[in-house]
Every structure is written in C-alpha cells, then in structure tokens.
Design an enzyme around this catalytic site. Structure first.
Site, short mmCIF file in Angstrom:
data_model
loop_
_atom_site.label_atom_id
_atom_site.label_comp_id
_atom_site.label_asym_id
_atom_site.label_seq_id
_atom_site.Cartn_x
_atom_site.Cartn_y
_atom_site.Cartn_z
N GLU A 23 -9.32 55.05 45.63
CA GLU A 23 -10.31 54.53 44.68
C GLU A 23 -10.24 53.01 44.60
O GLU A 23 -11.27 52.33 44.54
CB GLU A 23 -10.09 55.15 43.30
CG GLU A 23 -11.18 54.79 42.31
CD GLU A 23 -11.15 55.64 41.04
OE1 GLU A 23 -12.15 55.64 40.30
OE2 GLU A 23 -10.11 56.31 40.79
N LYS B 72 -7.65 59.55 32.00
CA LYS B 72 -6.70 60.63 32.31
C LYS B 72 -5.28 60.24 31.97
O LYS B 72 -4.42 61.12 31.85
CB LYS B 72 -6.81 61.01 33.79
CG LYS B 72 -8.12 61.67 34.15
CD LYS B 72 -8.18 62.03 35.63
CE LYS B 72 -9.54 62.57 36.01
NZ LYS B 72 -10.63 61.57 35.89
N HIS C 67 -11.86 57.36 38.17
CA HIS C 67 -11.39 58.74 38.26
C HIS C 67 -9.89 58.77 37.98
O HIS C 67 -9.42 59.61 37.23
CB HIS C 67 -11.70 59.30 39.65
CG HIS C 67 -11.46 60.76 39.77
ND1 HIS C 67 -12.07 61.68 38.94
CD2 HIS C 67 -10.68 61.49 40.61
CE1 HIS C 67 -11.67 62.91 39.27
NE2 HIS C 67 -10.82 62.81 40.27
N CYS D 72 -13.90 69.00 39.95
CA CYS D 72 -13.73 67.89 39.03
C CYS D 72 -14.90 66.91 39.00
O CYS D 72 -14.90 65.97 38.22
CB CYS D 72 -12.43 67.15 39.37
SG CYS D 72 -11.01 68.24 39.45
#
Length: 421
Positions: A319, A340, A308, A167
C-alpha cells in the site's frame, strides 16, 4: 450525471455502538481489541479480536423482527436505523421506488458447531431421524436477510445490490450506491457493509493461513500495528457501518445536513495470489488511480488517505508503494492512517468504516491516528499520523479497501463546500 451527497451514518463497531461514539473513539486513539469472550478461545493460538460490546437491538426492534437476524445482521440493521435517523429520513421523504440498498457482507454459512449439531442422529423407537433446525435458524445464515429487513423497515422498493467480495465488499457496495444515484436509478441509497467473522471457526481458519498476529495476547490493545516494524499480522474485528447516500439536489431541497460529497469510485483485480498483494503495487495502484480520475480531480487535491493498513507485512509495504506510485512527490505531504489499529479488521465492513473516518475528517477537520506505531518500518516511510490525532483541513480524501482474492476498491470524498480540485 447526478452529484451524490453523504447525509447520514450508522455504526456498530468494537469502539462504539453508534457512529458518533465510534468516531470520537477513533480520534481519541481508543482500541476495541480485547480477549475473545464470545466463545472459549483460551487454548487457541490466537484469542484476541476487535469485538462489539454490549450492543442490544431489543430497544429498536421487537422480538419477531429480530428472530431471523444473525449477530452480524443485527449489527447491520442497527447501523441502518441509525444512519436513516442521522440523515433525517422519514418514511415519506422519498417514494419507496426511489430508495435503494447496496450492502456488503460475507456469504452466510453455519459455524462448525452448527454443522456438528446438524449431523446428529436422534434415535427413536422405529427410525433414525436427522436433527432438523428451525426455519429462523436457517434464515439467519442468508446473506440477504439483513438488507431485506432494512428494506422492510424503511419501505425500500428500489434497486437492491448485495456484494460479497471479502474485505472490499463495503467499498464495492458504496461504489455501486454511488453509481445508482449518478445514473438516476435511485435518489437515496443505504450503502455500506457488515460482518462478524469472529467465530472460533474463522479464528482458526485465518490463524491457519498465518494472517493473524499471535503477539501481545496479554496486551490486546497493542496487537494491531499497521506500518510498524514489529507488526506480525492483522486482528479480526466485527461490526457494521452504513451510510446514507442521496441525490445532491434532492438532499439540498429538503435542507439535509451534508457531511461530504462522494465523487469517485475505482475497482480492480490483482490477478496475483489469493492472500498476498503484488509487491509492485499491481491492482492496488490501479484502483486508486481509477477512483481519483473518476472524481475528476488531480492526485495533489487529496489531503488524507484512509488506508487499508491491515498490519501485515505484505499489505502495508504494498500500500505504501502504491501510494507513492499514484501520488509521486505529493505522497510525502499526505496524512495517512489506519482505523484497523484500533478496531481490528472489520472484513466486509472495513471499507465503510474508512469512509466514516474520511468523511468526518473532512467535516470535522481532524485526522484519526494510527495507534501502536512506535517503531517505523523503513519500507513504510510516509506520514501515518502516529498515535495522536491531527487537526488539519481536509478537503478531499481517498478511501482504500483491499481483500483476499485480489479485489480492490477505492472511493473519493470531497468537502461539501466544493473546495477540492
């Protein structure tokens, strides 16, 4: 060291079959997550994904040029052609040897259905012969076919780099493209990533790992919930995002429209676990620090973080912690969001999608939201731009991309006006 301009984008994603539609969908908070219809997933524990819809490459490439392209490679070539057109690149804009390619994608492998088919034995009157596949079928599994087709179509004869770091692949590829231009090895690099890990084999595999959410099957658009207390795993997605990176002086000399300047790249390894990020931030923190230092700016110059943000408990907490470690008190002033939440996880194309979001946030002055953020997690207590896009000036942005195996890649982009410091 040469400066690097971003002059074009191409995209094929679950929320749009071109870069502009993708961007407008992200700003609108539109979800592309839906029931899987590319294979029969009704009996699967997970039967939703972020799927590309109604994409057709036939109007751009004749059949002979498409015969070696897998589903993912088709997305990649479509995005590449769009990116070059968006940047205004003609066949003679640069010499062939001045043009390079740096793309990330999954290493090709047959789907399990194909493996079964390949194992069949055809009985004849005098022998048992293994079923043979056409050469074009074999080539469709080759990771290098997509960049090779890009090179053929655009007459690219300079450096070529393909990266497969899960990824983080497209972020690493974009970073390599940055370095090729900074070091004078190319004047133009087509960089980004592509993937389509939405096969039944991949859905089963990620499901067995416990990485995919099984919730909201009846309302797929609500399934991806980065930073929300009720998140329960990520949603697989697919697509491709390619960017045109150019030598700054050359781009200006030809009168190119410059979206933003790419100034920093950092990568690191966690050396922790294969599927979990280190709870103390680990290499995630280092990659962000390296990218900001490489850009030659202070952390306080960053306005927006394209996170992310996978919608897993471990990633989102780690994160958040890493952002606090890197930015200190300034973390409270950052706008942070996860694409996402709308597209699912584009795996090898995820970092490039975040670059598109960060770059257009700079050029358009609007930050896309994190949708489905309804119940904030107390351990994820920063500003994730919940549910609604935000108009605000963005002079510098950080792009985050992390992966299974512990690879991390981060990028910094700044305004073409040079107002970040």
């Amino acid at each position: 060291m040469q400066r690097v301009a971003i002059t074009g984008f191409g995209a094929v994603t679950p929320v749009g079959n071109d870069a502009e539609t993708t961007w407008q969908s992200l700003v609108a908070g539109k979800s592309g997550v839906r029931k899987i219809d590319t294979f029969d997933a009704e009996t699967f524990p997970v039967n939703i994904a972020g799927l590309v819809k109604d994409f057709d490459l036939s109007d751009k490439l004749p059949a002979p040029a498409r015969r070696h392209l897998s589903r993912a490679a088709g997305f990649a070539v479509g995005a590449a052609l769009e990116a070059l057109e968006d940047a205004g690149i003609e066949s003679d804009t640069y010499a062939p040897e001045e043009k390079g390619i740096a793309v990330g994608g999954s290493v090709g492998r047959p789907d399990l259905y194909e493996l079964v088919e390949m194992s069949w034995v055809i009985k004849s009157s005098d022998a048992h012969t293994l079923y043979r596949q056409a050469p074009s079928t074999v080539l469709r599994r080759d990771q290098n076919v997509a960049p090779a087709e890009m090179a053929l179509l655009g007459d690219f004869r300079g450096p070529m780099v393909t990266v497969s770091t899960a990824c983080t692949a497209s972020a690493h590829s974009l970073g390599e493209g940055l370095r090729l231009i900074q070091d004078g090895d190319a004047k133009l690099v087509l960089a980004g990533g592509y993937d389509a890990l939405t096969t039944w084999f991949d859905v089963i595999g990620f499901g067995l790992l416990g990485a995919l959410t099984k919730d909201h099957a009846d309302e797929p658009e609500k399934a991806s919930r980065p930073f929300d207390l009720d998140r329960s795993g990520f949603v697989l997605g697919e697509g491709a995002v390619l960017a045109v990176l150019e030598d700054w002086d050359s781009a200006q000399a030809r009168g190119a429209r410059i979206y933003a300047e790419m100034t920093g790249y950092g990568s690191s390894m966690n050396a922790y676990r294969m599927t979990d990020p280190p709870p103390d931030g680990g290499g995630v923190t280092l990659a962000m620090q390296y990218a900001i230092e490489d850009a030659g700016i202070k952390p306080e110059a960053i306005d927006y973080v394209a996170a992310h943000g996978t919608s897993t408990h471990g990633n989102d907490k780690t994160e958040t912690l890493a952002i606090k470690q890197v930015f200190g008190d300034h973390a409270e002033k950052l706008a942070i969001s996860s694409t996402k939440s709308m597209t699912g996880h584009l795996t090898c194309a995820a970092g490039a999608l975040n670059l598109l979001a960060a770059t257009r946030a700079i050029s358009d002055g609007v930050v896309p939201p994190t949708i489905n953020l309804d119940t904030p997690d107390p351990e994820c207590d920063l500003d994730y731009v919940p549910n609604t896009a935000r108009e605000m000036p963005v002079n510098a942005a950080l792009v985050n991309s992390f992966a299974f195996g512990g690879t991390n890649g981060c990028l910094v982009v700044v305004s073409a006006n040079g107002s970040a410091s």
